[in-house]
Design a protein around this motif. Structure first.
Motif, PDB file in Angstrom:
ATOM      1  N   ASP A  28       0.825  -1.495   0.536  1.00  0.00           N
ATOM      2  CA  ASP A  28       0.348  -0.111  -0.175  1.00  0.00           C
ATOM      3  C   ASP A  28       1.365   1.380   0.242  1.00  0.00           C
ATOM      4  OD1 ASP A  28      -2.445  -1.255   0.116  1.00  0.00           O
ATOM      5  OD2 ASP A  28      -2.095  -1.509   2.292  1.00  0.00           O
ATOM      6  N   LEU A  29       1.873   1.180   0.603  1.00  0.00           N
ATOM      7  CA  LEU A  29       2.695   2.505   0.859  1.00  0.00           C
ATOM      8  C   LEU A  29       4.232   2.477   0.070  1.00  0.00           C
ATOM      9  CD1 LEU A  29       2.808   2.420   4.702  1.00  0.00           C
ATOM     10  CD2 LEU A  29       1.585   3.839   3.838  1.00  0.00           C
ATOM     11  N   LEU A  30       4.678   1.908  -1.393  1.00  0.00           N
ATOM     12  CA  LEU A  30       5.534   1.694  -1.767  1.00  0.00           C
ATOM     13  C   LEU A  30       4.871   1.532  -3.109  1.00  0.00           C
ATOM     14  CD1 LEU A  30       8.111  -0.336   0.316  1.00  0.00           C
ATOM     15  CD2 LEU A  30       7.912   2.393   0.339  1.00  0.00           C
ATOM     16  N   PHE A  31       5.770   1.935  -3.800  1.00  0.00           N
ATOM     17  CA  PHE A  31       5.695   1.339  -5.330  1.00  0.00           C
ATOM     18  C   PHE A  31       6.879   1.261  -6.379  1.00  0.00           C
ATOM     19  CE2 PHE A  31       5.919   5.700  -6.590  1.00  0.00           C
ATOM     20  CZ  PHE A  31       6.441   5.844  -7.782  1.00  0.00           C
ATOM     21  N   ASN A  32       6.888   0.173  -6.907  1.00  0.00           N
ATOM     22  CA  ASN A  32       8.203   0.213  -7.795  1.00  0.00           C
ATOM     23  C   ASN A  32       7.788   0.387  -9.211  1.00  0.00           C
ATOM     24  OD1 ASN A  32       9.827  -1.900  -9.543  1.00  0.00           O
ATOM     25  ND2 ASN A  32       9.525  -3.005  -8.344  1.00  0.00           N
ATOM     26  N   TYR A  33       9.529   0.899  -9.404  1.00  0.00           N
ATOM     27  CA  TYR A  33       9.906   2.385 -10.844  1.00  0.00           C
ATOM     28  C   TYR A  33      10.998   1.901 -11.445  1.00  0.00           C
ATOM     29  CZ  TYR A  33       9.634   6.131 -13.927  1.00  0.00           C
ATOM     30  OH  TYR A  33       9.902   7.024 -15.565  1.00  0.00           O
ATOM     31  N   LYS A  34      10.567   1.134 -11.975  1.00  0.00           N
ATOM     32  CA  LYS A  34      12.108   0.362 -12.820  1.00  0.00           C
ATOM     33  C   LYS A  34      13.048  -0.097 -11.316  1.00  0.00           C
ATOM     34  CE  LYS A  34      12.798   4.226 -16.592  1.00  0.00           C
ATOM     35  NZ  LYS A  34      12.898   5.367 -17.026  1.00  0.00           N
ATOM     36  N   ASP A  35      12.386  -1.381 -11.514  1.00  0.00           N
ATOM     37  CA  ASP A  35      13.260  -1.943 -10.088  1.00  0.00           C
ATOM     38  C   ASP A  35      13.428  -1.347  -9.082  1.00  0.00           C
ATOM     39  OD1 ASP A  35      12.571  -4.112 -11.864  1.00  0.00           O
ATOM     40  OD2 ASP A  35      14.960  -3.500 -13.132  1.00  0.00           O
ATOM     41  N   VAL A  36      13.289  -0.227  -8.621  1.00  0.00           N
ATOM     42  CA  VAL A  36      13.943   0.734  -7.074  1.00  0.00           C
ATOM     43  C   VAL A  36      12.407   1.108  -6.496  1.00  0.00           C
ATOM     44  CG1 VAL A  36      14.758   2.648  -5.911  1.00  0.00           C
ATOM     45  CG2 VAL A  36      15.676   1.540  -8.051  1.00  0.00           C
ATOM     46  N   LEU A  37      12.162   0.772  -5.143  1.00  0.00           N
ATOM     47  CA  LEU A  37      11.089   0.825  -5.001  1.00  0.00           C
ATOM     48  C   LEU A  37      10.864   2.107  -3.949  1.00  0.00           C
ATOM     49  CD1 LEU A  37      10.682  -2.083  -2.142  1.00  0.00           C
ATOM     50  CD2 LEU A  37       8.953  -1.340  -4.612  1.00  0.00           C
ATOM     51  N   TYR A  38       9.449   3.467  -3.991  1.00  0.00           N
ATOM     52  CA  TYR A  38       9.434   4.445  -3.651  1.00  0.00           C
ATOM     53  C   TYR A  38       8.499   5.138  -3.269  1.00  0.00           C
ATOM     54  CZ  TYR A  38      12.882   5.181  -7.421  1.00  0.00           C
ATOM     55  OH  TYR A  38      14.013   5.310  -8.440  1.00  0.00           O
ATOM     56  N   PRO A  39       8.461   5.659  -2.130  1.00  0.00           N
ATOM     57  CA  PRO A  39       6.630   6.064  -0.795  1.00  0.00           C
ATOM     58  C   PRO A  39       5.715   6.695  -1.815  1.00  0.00           C
ATOM     59  CG  PRO A  39       8.478   7.270  -0.777  1.00  0.00           C
ATOM     60  CD  PRO A  39       8.894   6.738  -1.373  1.00  0.00           C
ATOM     61  N   SER A  40       4.437   5.685  -2.054  1.00  0.00           N
ATOM     62  CA  SER A  40       3.514   6.097  -2.803  1.00  0.00           C
ATOM     63  C   SER A  40       3.309   7.350  -2.763  1.00  0.00           C
ATOM     64  CB  SER A  40       2.637   4.984  -3.302  1.00  0.00           C
ATOM     65  OG  SER A  40       1.545   4.312  -1.740  1.00  0.00           O
ATOM     66  N   THR A  41       3.309   7.676  -1.254  1.00  0.00           N
ATOM     67  CA  THR A  41       2.552   9.057  -0.696  1.00  0.00           C
ATOM     68  C   THR A  41       2.809  10.186  -1.520  1.00  0.00           C
ATOM     69  OG1 THR A  41       3.088   9.163   0.787  1.00  0.00           O
ATOM     70  CG2 THR A  41       1.049   7.573   1.307  1.00  0.00           C
ATOM     71  N   GLN A 124      20.714   7.676 -12.837  1.00  0.00           N
ATOM     72  CA  GLN A 124      20.373   6.689 -14.011  1.00  0.00           C
ATOM     73  C   GLN A 124      19.220   8.104 -13.875  1.00  0.00           C
ATOM     74  OE1 GLN A 124      21.433   5.248 -16.287  1.00  0.00           O
ATOM     75  NE2 GLN A 124      23.464   4.483 -15.030  1.00  0.00           N
ATOM     76  N   MET A 125      18.398   7.732 -12.918  1.00  0.00           N
ATOM     77  CA  MET A 125      17.240   8.884 -12.639  1.00  0.00           C
ATOM     78  C   MET A 125      17.423  10.623 -12.470  1.00  0.00           C
ATOM     79  SD  MET A 125      14.193   6.761 -13.080  1.00  0.00           S
ATOM     80  CE  MET A 125      12.555   7.640 -11.550  1.00  0.00           C
ATOM     81  N   ILE A 126      19.007  10.628 -12.428  1.00  0.00           N
ATOM     82  CA  ILE A 126      18.963  12.118 -12.390  1.00  0.00           C
ATOM     83  C   ILE A 126      18.231  12.751 -13.837  1.00  0.00           C
ATOM     84  CG2 ILE A 126      20.106  14.133 -12.304  1.00  0.00           C
ATOM     85  CD1 ILE A 126      19.540  12.654  -9.160  1.00  0.00           C
ATOM     86  N   PRO A 127      16.986  13.657 -13.663  1.00  0.00           N
ATOM     87  CA  PRO A 127      17.004  14.271 -15.106  1.00  0.00           C
ATOM     88  C   PRO A 127      18.592  15.116 -16.049  1.00  0.00           C
ATOM     89  CG  PRO A 127      15.401  15.465 -13.945  1.00  0.00           C
ATOM     90  CD  PRO A 127      17.242  14.618 -12.929  1.00  0.00           C
ATOM     91  N   LYS A 128      19.037  15.021 -17.171  1.00  0.00           N
ATOM     92  CA  LYS A 128      19.568  14.283 -17.937  1.00  0.00           C
ATOM     93  C   LYS A 128      20.110  16.408 -17.965  1.00  0.00           C
ATOM     94  CE  LYS A 128      19.512  10.861 -20.856  1.00  0.00           C
ATOM     95  NZ  LYS A 128      18.189  10.054 -20.358  1.00  0.00           N
ATOM     96  N   SER A 129      18.802  17.456 -17.714  1.00  0.00           N
ATOM     97  CA  SER A 129      19.260  18.074 -18.193  1.00  0.00           C
ATOM     98  C   SER A 129      20.671  18.615 -17.114  1.00  0.00           C
ATOM     99  CB  SER A 129      18.051  19.665 -17.929  1.00  0.00           C
ATOM    100  OG  SER A 129      17.513  18.941 -16.522  1.00  0.00           O
ATOM    101  N   PHE A 130      20.889  17.940 -15.727  1.00  0.00           N
ATOM    102  CA  PHE A 130      21.905  18.396 -14.669  1.00  0.00           C
ATOM    103  C   PHE A 130      23.015  18.223 -15.515  1.00  0.00           C
ATOM    104  CE2 PHE A 130      18.096  18.319 -11.947  1.00  0.00           C
ATOM    105  CZ  PHE A 130      18.247  19.052 -11.292  1.00  0.00           C
ATOM    106  N   ASN A 178      15.587  -3.666  -0.920  1.00  0.00           N
ATOM    107  CA  ASN A 178      14.661  -3.784  -1.234  1.00  0.00           C
ATOM    108  C   ASN A 178      14.311  -2.404   0.202  1.00  0.00           C
ATOM    109  OD1 ASN A 178      14.320  -6.333  -2.904  1.00  0.00           O
ATOM    110  ND2 ASN A 178      14.476  -7.497  -0.964  1.00  0.00           N
ATOM    111  N   VAL A 179      14.514  -1.832  -0.079  1.00  0.00           N
ATOM    112  CA  VAL A 179      13.590  -0.569   1.267  1.00  0.00           C
ATOM    113  C   VAL A 179      14.101   0.718   0.035  1.00  0.00           C
ATOM    114  CG1 VAL A 179      14.566  -1.324   3.077  1.00  0.00           C
ATOM    115  CG2 VAL A 179      16.037  -0.032   1.888  1.00  0.00           C
ATOM    116  N   CYS A 180      13.171   1.676   0.401  1.00  0.00           N
ATOM    117  CA  CYS A 180      12.639   2.686  -0.310  1.00  0.00           C
ATOM    118  C   CYS A 180      14.419   2.902  -0.623  1.00  0.00           C
ATOM    119  CB  CYS A 180      12.462   4.302   0.287  1.00  0.00           C
ATOM    120  SG  CYS A 180      10.317   3.886   0.686  1.00  0.00           S
ATOM    121  N   TYR A 181      14.156   3.407  -2.380  1.00  0.00           N
ATOM    122  CA  TYR A 181      15.667   4.133  -2.921  1.00  0.00           C
ATOM    123  C   TYR A 181      16.570   3.203  -3.400  1.00  0.00           C
ATOM    124  CZ  TYR A 181      13.117   8.982  -2.865  1.00  0.00           C
ATOM    125  OH  TYR A 181      12.821  10.029  -2.891  1.00  0.00           O
ATOM    126  N   GLY A 182      15.834   1.620  -2.881  1.00  0.00           N
ATOM    127  CA  GLY A 182      16.790   1.123  -3.465  1.00  0.00           C
ATOM    128  C   GLY A 182      18.166   0.357  -3.174  1.00  0.00           C
TER     129      GLY A 182
END
Length: 305
Positions: A28-41, A124-130, A178-182
């Motif tokens: 309920d509280l976490l979701f997976n995006y590109k094989d890494v967990l993030y807080p869904s709220t 890998q997730m940092i916006p390319k413009s940086f 297997n925690v937030c931010y991998g």
């Protein structure tokens, strides 16, 4: 009737974190995006997609950290530095760039320079413009054992994250990423490959604790913030961990204690058993030993019984 003060984006997100539905399952509280967990709220697929076209500026002040490695401490340091240079108070508004909704990114476009930005996102997730703008990025790292203990307590005190019944259960997820931010180790390995780029610098939580003024000077010079020795001493006074904890209710509301708990070096010895310690030692040996970030961590000093 007087109008109530409009809350900043940061304050609204703190409310969401605090008033999240009662502690429920990780599903309920976490979701997976590109094989890494993030807080869904506070994170979403839509926000990550919007970040792909986010426009960095070459004068942004960017802080990059794995969770519980000194993020909020350094955010406050930069706010104090900019406030002193501008001779005016800056509003502690912008949350992590990945938090909230795409509309928050639109509002961020209107903020004056220098913007103080932060993220827990992996390389890998940092916006390319940086990277295209060669924005200065400060990486703050902390020894993995203290980071794990702090993360465990953060989970316990954060309504928006699932509850662990024991340290042993959390440790098992931490060591396997297997925690937030991998994975802590994967996170540092990726950044280690880019540590020699001129717009990237790393400092450690431990050095900030043991030689704070020297690290403040490094930070100010890296970001091109011209502060006198007297001004650096004032930043030191305003942002010592004790000072930050004392005013944490003002800066982080009811979640102040979750964000600023102990800030100690060596607290890992209170919960780690010998087998767990050896597991982390083996991970460090495998991934970070003899790397630049690994050497910077001074592992033998801070992570041995």
């Amino acid at each position: 009737m007087a109008q109530s003060k409009q809350k900043t984006d940061r304050e609204m997100l703190l409310d969401i974190l605090h008033f999240a539905p009662g502690k429920t399952s990780a599903e309920d509280l976490l979701f997976n995006y590109k094989d890494v967990l993030y807080p869904s709220t506070i994170c979403s697929k839509e926000m990550f997609e919007a970040l792909e076209t986010f426009e960095a500026r070459d004068d942004d002040l960017m802080i990059v950290t794995y969770p519980k490695c000194g993020t909020n401490w350094v955010i406050q340091i930069l706010h104090e530095m900019v406030s002193i240079i501008k001779n005016q108070e800056t509003v502690l508004d912008q949350p992590m760039i990945e938090f909230g909704s795409p509309q928050m990114l639109e509002r961020l476009k209107e903020q004056p320079s220098p913007r103080i930005l932060s993220t827990h996102l992996n390389f890998q997730m940092i916006p390319k413009s940086f990277f295209e703008k060669k924005t200065q990025m400060l990486i703050v790292i902390r020894n993995p054992k203290d980071a794990a203990i702090s993360f465990f307590n953060f989970y316990k005190n954060m309504p928006a994250l699932p509850t662990y019944e024991s340290w042993n259960l959390f440790f098992n997820d931490f060591i396997h990423g297997n925690v937030c931010y991998g994975s802590y180790f994967n996170y540092l390995v990726e950044w280690n490959n880019h540590i020699d780029e001129g717009n990237v610098m790393a400092i450690t939580f431990e050095d900030m604790k043991t030689d704070f003024l020297t690290q403040l000077k490094k930070i100010s010079e890296f970001f091109g913030l011209p502060l006198t020795d007297e001004q650096l001493c004032e930043v030191e006074r305003r942002t010592s961990f004790t000072s930050m904890k004392q005013k944490s209710e003002d800066t982080h509301g009811k979640l102040g204690d979750a964000f600023f708990r102990k800030g100690q070096i060596g607290d890992w010895k209170s919960l780690f058993n010998e087998e767990q310690s050896k597991e982390v030692d083996a991970k460090f040996q495998q991934h970070l030993d003899k790397t630049k970030l690994g050497d910077l961590l001074n592992y033998a000093k801070y992570c041995k019984f």
